[in-house]
Design an enzyme around this catalytic site. Structure first.
Site, PDB file in Angstrom:
ATOM      1  N   ASP A 146       0.846  -1.182   0.000  1.00 31.28           N
ATOM      2  CA  ASP A 146       0.000   0.000   0.000  1.00 31.28           C
ATOM      3  C   ASP A 146       0.888   1.241   0.000  1.00 31.28           C
ATOM      4  O   ASP A 146       1.786   1.376   0.838  1.00 31.28           O
ATOM      5  CB  ASP A 146      -0.919   0.004   1.218  1.00 31.28           C
ATOM      6  CG  ASP A 146      -2.106   0.925   1.032  1.00 31.28           C
ATOM      7  OD1 ASP A 146      -2.469   1.217  -0.119  1.00 31.28           O
ATOM      8  OD2 ASP A 146      -2.683   1.363   2.044  1.00 31.28           O
ATOM      9  N   HIS A 153      -3.730  14.171   1.690  1.00 35.91           N
ATOM     10  CA  HIS A 153      -3.965  13.149   2.717  1.00 35.91           C
ATOM     11  C   HIS A 153      -2.793  13.092   3.690  1.00 35.91           C
ATOM     12  O   HIS A 153      -2.982  13.057   4.913  1.00 35.91           O
ATOM     13  CB  HIS A 153      -4.163  11.790   2.041  1.00 35.91           C
ATOM     14  CG  HIS A 153      -4.283  10.642   2.989  1.00 35.91           C
ATOM     15  ND1 HIS A 153      -5.412  10.388   3.718  1.00 35.91           N
ATOM     16  CD2 HIS A 153      -3.387   9.661   3.325  1.00 35.91           C
ATOM     17  CE1 HIS A 153      -5.241   9.304   4.464  1.00 35.91           C
ATOM     18  NE2 HIS A 153      -4.017   8.849   4.248  1.00 35.91           N
ATOM     19  N   GLU A 217     -10.859   3.921   3.897  1.00 34.73           N
ATOM     20  CA  GLU A 217      -9.963   4.703   3.047  1.00 34.73           C
ATOM     21  C   GLU A 217     -10.258   4.347   1.592  1.00 34.73           C
ATOM     22  O   GLU A 217     -10.221   3.172   1.213  1.00 34.73           O
ATOM     23  CB  GLU A 217      -8.494   4.455   3.410  1.00 34.73           C
ATOM     24  CG  GLU A 217      -8.159   4.928   4.815  1.00 34.73           C
ATOM     25  CD  GLU A 217      -6.667   4.986   5.103  1.00 34.73           C
ATOM     26  OE1 GLU A 217      -5.868   5.076   4.155  1.00 34.73           O
ATOM     27  OE2 GLU A 217      -6.305   4.927   6.300  1.00 34.73           O
ATOM     28  N   GLU A 219      -9.447   3.987  -2.111  1.00 39.83           N
ATOM     29  CA  GLU A 219      -8.241   3.792  -2.902  1.00 39.83           C
ATOM     30  C   GLU A 219      -8.554   3.073  -4.215  1.00 39.83           C
ATOM     31  O   GLU A 219      -9.586   2.404  -4.348  1.00 39.83           O
ATOM     32  CB  GLU A 219      -7.204   2.950  -2.136  1.00 39.83           C
ATOM     33  CG  GLU A 219      -6.793   3.515  -0.794  1.00 39.83           C
ATOM     34  CD  GLU A 219      -5.582   2.812  -0.212  1.00 39.83           C
ATOM     35  OE1 GLU A 219      -4.788   2.214  -0.983  1.00 39.83           O
ATOM     36  OE2 GLU A 219      -5.418   2.850   1.028  1.00 39.83           O
ATOM     37  N   ASP A 251      -9.161   0.315   2.304  1.00 43.81           N
ATOM     38  CA  ASP A 251      -8.123  -0.043   3.275  1.00 43.81           C
ATOM     39  C   ASP A 251      -8.632   0.312   4.673  1.00 43.81           C
ATOM     40  O   ASP A 251      -8.235   1.309   5.262  1.00 43.81           O
ATOM     41  CB  ASP A 251      -6.848   0.739   2.923  1.00 43.81           C
ATOM     42  CG  ASP A 251      -5.690   0.403   3.833  1.00 43.81           C
ATOM     43  OD1 ASP A 251      -5.651  -0.739   4.333  1.00 43.81           O
ATOM     44  OD2 ASP A 251      -4.835   1.282   4.053  1.00 43.81           O
ATOM     45  N   GLN A 258      -3.274   2.358  14.838  1.00 46.84           N
ATOM     46  CA  GLN A 258      -2.223   2.652  13.865  1.00 46.84           C
ATOM     47  C   GLN A 258      -1.282   3.742  14.377  1.00 46.84           C
ATOM     48  O   GLN A 258      -0.057   3.622  14.296  1.00 46.84           O
ATOM     49  CB  GLN A 258      -2.861   3.089  12.545  1.00 46.84           C
ATOM     50  CG  GLN A 258      -1.850   3.449  11.462  1.00 46.84           C
ATOM     51  CD  GLN A 258      -2.533   3.986  10.212  1.00 46.84           C
ATOM     52  OE1 GLN A 258      -3.731   3.845  10.040  1.00 46.84           O
ATOM     53  NE2 GLN A 258      -1.756   4.614   9.352  1.00 46.84           N
ATOM     54  N   LYS A 270      -4.118  -1.910  10.496  1.00 44.72           N
ATOM     55  CA  LYS A 270      -4.521  -2.084   9.102  1.00 44.72           C
ATOM     56  C   LYS A 270      -4.834  -3.537   8.742  1.00 44.72           C
ATOM     57  O   LYS A 270      -5.599  -3.795   7.820  1.00 44.72           O
ATOM     58  CB  LYS A 270      -3.391  -1.609   8.174  1.00 44.72           C
ATOM     59  CG  LYS A 270      -3.085  -0.134   8.252  1.00 44.72           C
ATOM     60  CD  LYS A 270      -4.064   0.667   7.427  1.00 44.72           C
ATOM     61  CE  LYS A 270      -3.556   2.077   7.197  1.00 44.72           C
ATOM     62  NZ  LYS A 270      -4.461   2.863   6.352  1.00 44.72           N
ATOM     63  N   SER A 274      -8.991  -5.789   4.518  1.00 43.76           N
ATOM     64  CA  SER A 274      -9.106  -4.839   3.416  1.00 43.76           C
ATOM     65  C   SER A 274     -10.090  -5.420   2.420  1.00 43.76           C
ATOM     66  O   SER A 274     -10.174  -6.640   2.264  1.00 43.76           O
ATOM     67  CB  SER A 274      -7.758  -4.597   2.737  1.00 43.76           C
ATOM     68  OG  SER A 274      -6.803  -4.097   3.653  1.00 43.76           O
TER      69      SER A 274
END
EC number: 3.7.1.2
Length: 451
Positions: A146, A153, A217, A219, A251, A258, A270, A274
């Protein structure tokens, strides 16, 4: 990356004999033809899926198409590469983009108005409603990387953490990344269980339990087709030979975990899950939407030669708009539809996928068919382009107010996040990716030892 030539499959005048493939808002017109793995309702949970292609609201059974004698040459080779026991498209992807291109050409001919006969006459057995099939991961994902490629961001998160320099200078010199956890990647529609984790509370104490600061998130991710050799870098102009296609990626993140654990990089914040969309939109399908690479920010150092090529600057980007939507339990119970959280664009990234790929293997690291490369959160400068709840709610300080009066600092149990994306360009038929969705389930009680 070098440009992918356009051909008859990209013709904006081409229409399918399947009416629902011709709608202006169709994700899967005949110009798309994405690949995936599906199974039928009558097939048991443990039965291996089969390869298919999405068209309109239907799925074409590729193995059945080949058995009916409707595929020839490299197209047939592409389908036959996926053995009946294979859980994914890796063997087809390993052949490189040529056989997949031949398959795309023959499918386009079989599905177009006035095209070759055979599939339309056998539609009852070779086509299945997408609403009636079960989708699977499109390929085995052995490795997952990733990236962190959006300046807005990165800058916002740096400010939230109180960093003196919110964006490290290295961001401008190379596409930053971390090695993610491939084992917990799941296909769209799979619920995501709220994780337990450890974090530092506002009073300074260290806590463990069900994570409150859970986020999505938005992506895009590239999937590797033809692999590379250990020790052998790939120049930027050849990176496109190894990128098979793209999927949406959520994600999911436990932000408090984190930020507390991150000395080396993301770990348990994380790795709990996902999500990716089930259909691989091939690099060839996206050829009409190639665009200039994002402009470099003023004052940033020039690109090092291995991360620069005229071709990549000219058409290394992709013209893809992306959105994130939220459906809460209260919204669903009232009959209201999802609320849009973000509307952004891939041009907000500072690095192209070609640069990500080339940098990834610049030290000789080998990449394999099915490896996944995430773009990082695709946030832009504007408020509506904040592509995660951390940015939208300023790390929990300014709650988002929904139209029904609900507020969100972080995701609640029962919340469903739906990601969507659409490639569009003047004079072209736009294509979509289908949804990437997941609903949050409550955390399980942690199995503490008996006292």
């Amino acid at each position: 990356m070098s440009a992918i030539p356009l051909n008859a499959t990209h013709d904006p005048a081409r229409r399918s004999w399947l009416a629902l493939a011709n709608g202006a808002d169709a994700d899967f017109p005949i110009q798309n033809l994405p690949l995936g793995m599906f199974s039928l309702p009558a097939e048991g949970e443990g039965s291996p899926p089969r390869p298919g292609v999405a068209i309109g609201d239907q799925v074409v059974d590729l193995r059945g198409l080949d058995a009916a004698g409707l595929l020839t040459g490299e197209a047939a080779r592409a389908v036959r590469a996926v053995a009946p026991t294979d859980p994914g498209l890796n063997a087809l992807m390993a052949l490189g983009n040529g056989p997949a291109s031949a398959l795309r050409a023959q499918l386009s001919e079989l599905l177009r108005e006035g095209g070759a006969s055979g599939l339309r006459e056998r539609a009852a057995t070779l086509l299945h409603a997408q609403s009636a099939v079960r989708m699977h991961l499109p390929c085995r994902i052995g490795d997952y990387t990733d990236f962190l490629t959006s300046y807005p961001h990165t800058e916002r998160h740096g400010r939230f953490k109180g960093l003196a320099d919110p964006v490290s200078p290295v961001f401008h010199s190379l596409p930053v990344a971390y090695h993610g956890r491939a084992s917990s990647i799941r296909v769209s529609g799979t619920p995501v269980r709220r994780p337990n984790g450890q974090w530092k509370a506002a009073d300074g104490s260290v806590q463990f339990g069900a994570v409150e600061a859970m986020d999505f998130e938005l992506e895009l991710a590239a999937l590797v087709g033809a692999g590379t050799t250990l020790g052998q870098p790939v120049p930027l102009d050849r990176a496109g030979d190894h990128i098979f296609g793209y999927v949406l990626l959520n994600d999911w993140s436990a932000k408090s975990v984190q930020w507390w654990e991150q000395m080396l990089g993301p770990f348990l914040g994380k790795s709990f899950m996902s999500s990716i969309s089930p259909w691989i939109v091939t690099a060839e399908a996206l050829a009409p939407f190639a665009s200039r690479a994002p402009a470099r920010r003023p004052g940033t150092p020039p690109l090092l030669p291995y991360l620069h090529s005229a071709g990549d600057r000219e058409h290394g980007g992709l013209d893809i708009a992306m959105e994130a939507w939220l459906s809460t339990q209260a919204l669903r119970e009232s009959g209201a539809g999802p609320v849009r959280l973000a509307a952004t664009h891939l041009s907000n990234l500072a690095w192209t996928f070609g640069q990500m790929f080339t940098h990834h293997c610049s030290n000789g690291c080998d990449l394999n068919p099915g490896d996944l490369m995430g773009s990082g959160t695709v946030s832009g400068e504007a408020d509506e382009q904040r592509a995660c709840l951390t940015e939208i709610a300023s790390a929990g300080r300014e709650p988002l107010r929904l139209p029904n009066g609900e507020e969100r600092r972080w995701l609640h149990d029962g919340d469903e996040v739906i990601l969507r994306a659409r490639a569009a360009a003047a004079g072209r038929v736009s294509i979509g990716f289908g949804p990437c969705a997941g609903r949050v389930l409550p955390a399980l009680p942690y199995p503490l030892p008996r006292s």
